[in-house]
Scaffold this motif. Structure first.
Motif, PDB file in Angstrom:
ATOM      1  N   PHE A  44       0.826  -1.199   0.000  1.00 39.69           N
ATOM      2  CA  PHE A  44       0.000   0.000   0.000  1.00 39.69           C
ATOM      3  C   PHE A  44       0.868   1.259   0.000  1.00 39.69           C
ATOM      4  O   PHE A  44       0.526   2.261  -0.654  1.00 39.69           O
ATOM      5  CB  PHE A  44      -0.934  -0.001   1.211  1.00 39.69           C
ATOM      6  CG  PHE A  44      -2.218  -0.756   0.999  1.00 39.69           C
ATOM      7  CD1 PHE A  44      -2.199  -2.124   0.764  1.00 39.69           C
ATOM      8  CD2 PHE A  44      -3.439  -0.118   1.036  1.00 39.69           C
ATOM      9  CE1 PHE A  44      -3.377  -2.832   0.561  1.00 39.69           C
ATOM     10  CE2 PHE A  44      -4.624  -0.810   0.848  1.00 39.69           C
ATOM     11  CZ  PHE A  44      -4.592  -2.178   0.608  1.00 39.69           C
ATOM     12  N   GLN A  45       1.956   1.230   0.719  1.00 39.98           N
ATOM     13  CA  GLN A  45       2.845   2.391   0.745  1.00 39.98           C
ATOM     14  C   GLN A  45       3.458   2.650  -0.628  1.00 39.98           C
ATOM     15  O   GLN A  45       3.617   3.807  -1.031  1.00 39.98           O
ATOM     16  CB  GLN A  45       3.935   2.181   1.794  1.00 39.98           C
ATOM     17  CG  GLN A  45       3.424   2.347   3.217  1.00 39.98           C
ATOM     18  CD  GLN A  45       4.450   1.987   4.281  1.00 39.98           C
ATOM     19  OE1 GLN A  45       5.369   1.195   4.046  1.00 39.98           O
ATOM     20  NE2 GLN A  45       4.296   2.555   5.472  1.00 39.98           N
ATOM     21  N   GLN A  46       3.764   1.572  -1.359  1.00 39.74           N
ATOM     22  CA  GLN A  46       4.301   1.772  -2.697  1.00 39.74           C
ATOM     23  C   GLN A  46       3.221   2.301  -3.643  1.00 39.74           C
ATOM     24  O   GLN A  46       3.504   3.125  -4.522  1.00 39.74           O
ATOM     25  CB  GLN A  46       4.910   0.487  -3.263  1.00 39.74           C
ATOM     26  CG  GLN A  46       5.664   0.739  -4.565  1.00 39.74           C
ATOM     27  CD  GLN A  46       6.548  -0.401  -4.997  1.00 39.74           C
ATOM     28  OE1 GLN A  46       6.861  -1.299  -4.220  1.00 39.74           O
ATOM     29  NE2 GLN A  46       6.947  -0.372  -6.253  1.00 39.74           N
ATOM     30  N   VAL A  47       1.992   1.820  -3.470  1.00 39.72           N
ATOM     31  CA  VAL A  47       0.878   2.391  -4.245  1.00 39.72           C
ATOM     32  C   VAL A  47       0.797   3.901  -4.010  1.00 39.72           C
ATOM     33  O   VAL A  47       0.634   4.687  -4.942  1.00 39.72           O
ATOM     34  CB  VAL A  47      -0.459   1.714  -3.863  1.00 39.72           C
ATOM     35  CG1 VAL A  47      -1.642   2.457  -4.503  1.00 39.72           C
ATOM     36  CG2 VAL A  47      -0.466   0.253  -4.288  1.00 39.72           C
ATOM     37  N   MET A  48       0.937   4.308  -2.737  1.00 42.40           N
ATOM     38  CA  MET A  48       0.889   5.734  -2.404  1.00 42.40           C
ATOM     39  C   MET A  48       2.056   6.491  -3.034  1.00 42.40           C
ATOM     40  O   MET A  48       1.872   7.592  -3.566  1.00 42.40           O
ATOM     41  CB  MET A  48       0.900   5.933  -0.889  1.00 42.40           C
ATOM     42  CG  MET A  48       0.839   7.411  -0.484  1.00 42.40           C
ATOM     43  SD  MET A  48       0.678   7.666   1.307  1.00 42.40           S
ATOM     44  CE  MET A  48       2.267   7.039   1.866  1.00 42.40           C
ATOM     45  N   GLU A  49       3.245   5.917  -2.980  1.00 39.90           N
ATOM     46  CA  GLU A  49       4.406   6.593  -3.573  1.00 39.90           C
ATOM     47  C   GLU A  49       4.216   6.758  -5.074  1.00 39.90           C
ATOM     48  O   GLU A  49       4.585   7.793  -5.643  1.00 39.90           O
ATOM     49  CB  GLU A  49       5.687   5.813  -3.270  1.00 39.90           C
ATOM     50  CG  GLU A  49       6.085   5.830  -1.800  1.00 39.90           C
ATOM     51  CD  GLU A  49       6.171   7.235  -1.220  1.00 39.90           C
ATOM     52  OE1 GLU A  49       6.769   8.115  -1.880  1.00 39.90           O
ATOM     53  OE2 GLU A  49       5.630   7.458  -0.121  1.00 39.90           O
ATOM     54  N   ASN A  50       3.649   5.756  -5.729  1.00 43.25           N
ATOM     55  CA  ASN A  50       3.360   5.869  -7.158  1.00 43.25           C
ATOM     56  C   ASN A  50       2.334   6.965  -7.420  1.00 43.25           C
ATOM     57  O   ASN A  50       2.455   7.742  -8.380  1.00 43.25           O
ATOM     58  CB  ASN A  50       2.853   4.535  -7.707  1.00 43.25           C
ATOM     59  CG  ASN A  50       3.923   3.467  -7.774  1.00 43.25           C
ATOM     60  OD1 ASN A  50       5.116   3.768  -7.704  1.00 43.25           O
ATOM     61  ND2 ASN A  50       3.527   2.214  -7.913  1.00 43.25           N
ATOM     62  N   LEU A  51       1.316   7.017  -6.569  1.00 46.35           N
ATOM     63  CA  LEU A  51       0.291   8.054  -6.715  1.00 46.35           C
ATOM     64  C   LEU A  51       0.886   9.456  -6.565  1.00 46.35           C
ATOM     65  O   LEU A  51       0.508  10.380  -7.296  1.00 46.35           O
ATOM     66  CB  LEU A  51      -0.806   7.863  -5.666  1.00 46.35           C
ATOM     67  CG  LEU A  51      -1.967   6.935  -6.000  1.00 46.35           C
ATOM     68  CD1 LEU A  51      -2.794   6.651  -4.756  1.00 46.35           C
ATOM     69  CD2 LEU A  51      -2.847   7.535  -7.088  1.00 46.35           C
ATOM     70  N   LYS A  52       1.816   9.587  -5.640  1.00 47.10           N
ATOM     71  CA  LYS A  52       2.398  10.906  -5.370  1.00 47.10           C
ATOM     72  C   LYS A  52       3.175  11.463  -6.562  1.00 47.10           C
ATOM     73  O   LYS A  52       3.395  12.674  -6.641  1.00 47.10           O
ATOM     74  CB  LYS A  52       3.321  10.824  -4.151  1.00 47.10           C
ATOM     75  CG  LYS A  52       2.584  10.784  -2.825  1.00 47.10           C
ATOM     76  CD  LYS A  52       3.568  10.771  -1.660  1.00 47.10           C
ATOM     77  CE  LYS A  52       2.874  10.879  -0.325  1.00 47.10           C
ATOM     78  NZ  LYS A  52       3.833  10.859   0.808  1.00 47.10           N
ATOM     79  N   ILE A  53       3.565  10.599  -7.472  1.00 49.50           N
ATOM     80  CA  ILE A  53       4.292  11.065  -8.662  1.00 49.50           C
ATOM     81  C   ILE A  53       3.383  11.923  -9.547  1.00 49.50           C
ATOM     82  O   ILE A  53       3.822  12.886 -10.164  1.00 49.50           O
ATOM     83  CB  ILE A  53       4.852   9.869  -9.463  1.00 49.50           C
ATOM     84  CG1 ILE A  53       5.926   9.142  -8.631  1.00 49.50           C
ATOM     85  CG2 ILE A  53       5.434  10.311 -10.796  1.00 49.50           C
ATOM     86  CD1 ILE A  53       6.404   7.840  -9.240  1.00 49.50           C
ATOM     87  N   HIS A  54       2.089  11.601  -9.565  1.00 51.52           N
ATOM     88  CA  HIS A  54       1.177  12.332 -10.461  1.00 51.52           C
ATOM     89  C   HIS A  54      -0.036  12.929  -9.740  1.00 51.52           C
ATOM     90  O   HIS A  54      -0.927  13.485 -10.379  1.00 51.52           O
ATOM     91  CB  HIS A  54       0.698  11.419 -11.601  1.00 51.52           C
ATOM     92  CG  HIS A  54       0.110  10.113 -11.145  1.00 51.52           C
ATOM     93  ND1 HIS A  54      -1.203   9.983 -10.789  1.00 51.52           N
ATOM     94  CD2 HIS A  54       0.664   8.878 -11.008  1.00 51.52           C
ATOM     95  CE1 HIS A  54      -1.443   8.723 -10.453  1.00 51.52           C
ATOM     96  NE2 HIS A  54      -0.330   8.035 -10.568  1.00 51.52           N
ATOM     97  N   ASP A  55      -0.085  12.832  -8.413  1.00 53.75           N
ATOM     98  CA  ASP A  55      -1.173  13.452  -7.662  1.00 53.75           C
ATOM     99  C   ASP A  55      -0.630  13.918  -6.315  1.00 53.75           C
ATOM    100  O   ASP A  55       0.463  13.546  -5.909  1.00 53.75           O
ATOM    101  CB  ASP A  55      -2.322  12.454  -7.453  1.00 53.75           C
ATOM    102  CG  ASP A  55      -3.656  13.131  -7.171  1.00 53.75           C
ATOM    103  OD1 ASP A  55      -3.673  14.364  -6.990  1.00 53.75           O
ATOM    104  OD2 ASP A  55      -4.684  12.423  -7.128  1.00 53.75           O
ATOM    105  N   ASP A  56      -1.413  14.740  -5.636  1.00 56.32           N
ATOM    106  CA  ASP A  56      -1.013  15.281  -4.337  1.00 56.32           C
ATOM    107  C   ASP A  56      -1.769  14.516  -3.260  1.00 56.32           C
ATOM    108  O   ASP A  56      -2.949  14.774  -3.014  1.00 56.32           O
ATOM    109  CB  ASP A  56      -1.342  16.778  -4.291  1.00 56.32           C
ATOM    110  CG  ASP A  56      -0.705  17.479  -3.098  1.00 56.32           C
ATOM    111  OD1 ASP A  56      -0.094  16.775  -2.269  1.00 56.32           O
ATOM    112  OD2 ASP A  56      -0.815  18.715  -3.004  1.00 56.32           O
ATOM    113  N   ILE A  57      -1.098  13.544  -2.657  1.00 55.47           N
ATOM    114  CA  ILE A  57      -1.743  12.659  -1.692  1.00 55.47           C
ATOM    115  C   ILE A  57      -1.406  13.102  -0.277  1.00 55.47           C
ATOM    116  O   ILE A  57      -0.240  13.248   0.084  1.00 55.47           O
ATOM    117  CB  ILE A  57      -1.297  11.196  -1.904  1.00 55.47           C
ATOM    118  CG1 ILE A  57      -1.599  10.753  -3.334  1.00 55.47           C
ATOM    119  CG2 ILE A  57      -1.985  10.281  -0.897  1.00 55.47           C
ATOM    120  CD1 ILE A  57      -3.067  10.816  -3.718  1.00 55.47           C
TER     121      ILE A  57
END
Length: 226
Positions: A44-57
């Motif tokens: 889940f943390q890696q999913v979040m890190e991937n999201l942070k590349i193209h969104d502001d989480i």
């Protein structure tokens, strides 16, 4: 960073938990649970890190495996799945991402689960005024291939103050504005699963961008954030 994956062992544990959903069994297998929970949290943390590349989480939240059975007909004490959410940052960005990992029932969801009264009214007024832009986004072939149709609870005819014959009543009567994508076990256990999640979440952005704009402006398009 090594690519994080969901393993067959995680699925096997969740299947065993479903078939032995008692406090006694769980207590005997608590050590296994903690190990698998740690693996899934890393995923889940890696999913979040991937999201942070193209969104502001803003934050990730993994939900507890312990069920609140006080008001439920299902008295089993544990959820035989892992789940978590990823919140977009601040008042300026709206919407969120959800992931549930469960044998035969893994899915992701995005959108607006329970908009408050003010947000719900603002969305409905926008669709009453003009729904061409939202329809252009959610009916695009590339979008529908990933996310299908908008889901969510709705009123039976029309909300108070809205015309049940309005051409956009199919959107206006909704109380939730969500999209769901299901995954097979084979897809979840694939080493490419985490990339597939990220591509799916990227595809929702035009929808989020439009809805964020709607919810941070009035019907004249003037910002409500200043």
């Amino acid at each position: 960073m090594q690519q994080s994956v969901i393993t067959k062992e995680i699925f096997a544990f969740l299947t065993d938990l479903k078939n032995n959903n008692t406090r006694e069994w769980f207590t005997d297998h608590k050590k296994e649970f903690k190990a698998y929970e740690s693996e899934v949290k890393m995923f889940f943390q890696q999913v979040m890190e991937n999201l942070k590349i193209h969104d502001d989480i803003e934050k990730m939240k993994m939900f507890r495996i312990y069920r609140d059975v006080r008001f439920s007909n299902d008295k089993t004490p544990y959820k035989p799945h892992f789940a978590g959410s990823f919140s977009r940052a601040g008042a300026r960005l709206r919407g969120g991402y959800y992931l549930r990992v469960k044998p035969k029932e893994t899915f992701i969801a995005t959108g607006f689960w329970e908009p408050n009264k003010e947000d719900l009214f603002r969305i409905r007024k926008e669709f009453e005024l003009d729904a061409s832009e939202i329809r252009g986004i959610i009916n695009a072939k590339s979008f529908k291939q990933i996310w299908g149709n908008m889901e969510g609870d709705e009123v039976k005819t029309a909300p108070k103050g809205f015309d049940k014959e309005h051409p956009n009543i199919d959107l206006i009567k909704k109380k939730q504005f969500i999209f769901v994508r299901n995954f097979s076990d084979k897809e979840v256990l694939s080493p490419d699963f985490i990339d597939e999640l990220d591509q799916s979440f990227k595809a929702i952005r035009p929808y989020f961008d439009l809805m964020s704009d709607v919810l941070t402006t009035n019907l004249n398009g003037e910002s409500l954030l200043d």
